[in-house]
Design a protein around this motif. Structure first.
Motif, PDB file in Angstrom:
ATOM      1  N   ALA A 169     -21.604 -19.037  -4.491  1.00 25.88           N
ATOM      2  CA  ALA A 169     -21.658 -17.757  -3.782  1.00 25.88           C
ATOM      3  C   ALA A 169     -20.744 -17.772  -2.563  1.00 25.88           C
ATOM      4  O   ALA A 169     -20.749 -18.714  -1.788  1.00 25.88           O
ATOM      5  CB  ALA A 169     -23.087 -17.460  -3.366  1.00 25.88           C
ATOM      6  N   GLY A 170     -19.971 -16.721  -2.402  1.00 19.27           N
ATOM      7  CA  GLY A 170     -19.080 -16.596  -1.267  1.00 19.27           C
ATOM      8  C   GLY A 170     -17.734 -17.267  -1.444  1.00 19.27           C
ATOM      9  O   GLY A 170     -16.839 -17.066  -0.630  1.00 19.27           O
ATOM     10  N   ARG A 188     -13.472 -10.622  -6.271  1.00 21.39           N
ATOM     11  CA  ARG A 188     -14.614  -9.838  -5.790  1.00 21.39           C
ATOM     12  C   ARG A 188     -14.370  -8.351  -5.994  1.00 21.39           C
ATOM     13  O   ARG A 188     -15.273  -7.606  -6.372  1.00 21.39           O
ATOM     14  CB  ARG A 188     -14.892 -10.135  -4.319  1.00 21.39           C
ATOM     15  CG  ARG A 188     -15.430 -11.536  -4.097  1.00 21.39           C
ATOM     16  CD  ARG A 188     -15.897 -11.725  -2.690  1.00 21.39           C
ATOM     17  NE  ARG A 188     -14.872 -11.283  -1.739  1.00 21.39           N
ATOM     18  CZ  ARG A 188     -14.476 -11.979  -0.699  1.00 21.39           C
ATOM     19  NH1 ARG A 188     -15.015 -13.136  -0.429  1.00 21.39           N
ATOM     20  NH2 ARG A 188     -13.550 -11.514   0.103  1.00 21.39           N
ATOM     21  N   LYS A 200     -23.360  -6.741  -3.930  1.00 26.15           N
ATOM     22  CA  LYS A 200     -23.506  -8.201  -4.041  1.00 26.15           C
ATOM     23  C   LYS A 200     -22.202  -8.841  -4.518  1.00 26.15           C
ATOM     24  O   LYS A 200     -21.781  -9.872  -4.001  1.00 26.15           O
ATOM     25  CB  LYS A 200     -24.634  -8.562  -5.012  1.00 26.15           C
ATOM     26  CG  LYS A 200     -25.994  -8.124  -4.550  1.00 26.15           C
ATOM     27  CD  LYS A 200     -26.533  -9.042  -3.501  1.00 26.15           C
ATOM     28  CE  LYS A 200     -27.985  -8.667  -3.238  1.00 26.15           C
ATOM     29  NZ  LYS A 200     -28.582  -9.512  -2.242  1.00 26.15           N
ATOM     30  N   ASN A 253     -19.632  -9.089  -1.888  1.00 23.60           N
ATOM     31  CA  ASN A 253     -19.933 -10.171  -0.942  1.00 23.60           C
ATOM     32  C   ASN A 253     -19.697 -11.549  -1.561  1.00 23.60           C
ATOM     33  O   ASN A 253     -19.899 -12.559  -0.907  1.00 23.60           O
ATOM     34  CB  ASN A 253     -21.378 -10.071  -0.463  1.00 23.60           C
ATOM     35  CG  ASN A 253     -21.600  -8.872   0.420  1.00 23.60           C
ATOM     36  OD1 ASN A 253     -20.684  -8.376   1.057  1.00 23.60           O
ATOM     37  ND2 ASN A 253     -22.835  -8.389   0.442  1.00 23.60           N
ATOM     38  N   GLU A 293     -21.422 -12.775  -4.108  1.00 20.85           N
ATOM     39  CA  GLU A 293     -22.681 -13.317  -4.613  1.00 20.85           C
ATOM     40  C   GLU A 293     -22.814 -13.017  -6.104  1.00 20.85           C
ATOM     41  O   GLU A 293     -22.447 -11.943  -6.556  1.00 20.85           O
ATOM     42  CB  GLU A 293     -23.861 -12.693  -3.876  1.00 20.85           C
ATOM     43  CG  GLU A 293     -23.872 -12.948  -2.396  1.00 20.85           C
ATOM     44  CD  GLU A 293     -24.967 -12.184  -1.685  1.00 20.85           C
ATOM     45  OE1 GLU A 293     -26.056 -12.025  -2.277  1.00 20.85           O
ATOM     46  OE2 GLU A 293     -24.720 -11.731  -0.559  1.00 20.85           O
ATOM     47  N   TYR A 317     -24.819 -11.844  -9.199  1.00 21.74           N
ATOM     48  CA  TYR A 317     -25.939 -10.915  -9.338  1.00 21.74           C
ATOM     49  C   TYR A 317     -26.361 -10.840 -10.793  1.00 21.74           C
ATOM     50  O   TYR A 317     -25.530 -10.781 -11.691  1.00 21.74           O
ATOM     51  CB  TYR A 317     -25.543  -9.519  -8.841  1.00 21.74           C
ATOM     52  CG  TYR A 317     -26.695  -8.540  -8.891  1.00 21.74           C
ATOM     53  CD1 TYR A 317     -27.701  -8.593  -7.945  1.00 21.74           C
ATOM     54  CD2 TYR A 317     -26.780  -7.585  -9.892  1.00 21.74           C
ATOM     55  CE1 TYR A 317     -28.778  -7.712  -7.985  1.00 21.74           C
ATOM     56  CE2 TYR A 317     -27.845  -6.702  -9.941  1.00 21.74           C
ATOM     57  CZ  TYR A 317     -28.836  -6.763  -8.988  1.00 21.74           C
ATOM     58  OH  TYR A 317     -29.893  -5.900  -9.042  1.00 21.74           O
TER      59      TYR A 317
END
Length: 120
Positions: free
Chosen positions: A10-11, A18, A103, A106, A108, A110
């Motif tokens: 994540a990130g 993204r 999400k 960001n 992340e 999902y």
């Protein structure tokens, strides 16, 4: 095998990935499963775009689930319950697609709370 294998933590997803994942989730609102399908088909063979592939596949599975639910609602309109359920399904699609897009933007991973995992 986990759903998150070979996907960046994540990130850690690059900005362009993204953005593509965000587009895959939001296109479902306007194009149904076609937008997510196109993004998935373009990126599925590129190992460096695992985040986009994962999220577009997730969006595709969700939009296919929504399409099936809408089809069932259309059939159920003959007994009136479908006319009640159709706006509810549409609203759920809108809400969960927006949550998933935020999400994904960001970075992340999902997973939709209800989706048939037809595309693995």
């Amino acid at each position: 095998m986990s759903d998150f294998d070979n996907v960046p933590a994540a990130g850690n997803a690059p900005s362009d990935q993204r953005t593509m994942a965000l587009a895959a989730h939001l296109l479902g609102i306007f194009t149904g499963f076609i937008g997510a399908l196109i993004i998935w088909l373009i990126n599925k063979d590129d190992a460096s775009k695992s985040f986009v592939t994962d999220q577009s596949k997730e969006a595709l599975n969700f939009q296919i689930t929504i399409a099936i639910a809408m089809f069932v609602c259309i059939i159920l309109t003959f007994v009136v319950i479908g006319a009640i359920l159709m706006p509810i399904v549409g609203l759920l699609s809108l809400i969960f697609s927006i949550i998933a897009a935020v999400k994904a933007n960001n970075g992340e991973l999902y997973r939709y709370p209800f989706a048939l995992r037809l595309i693995k």
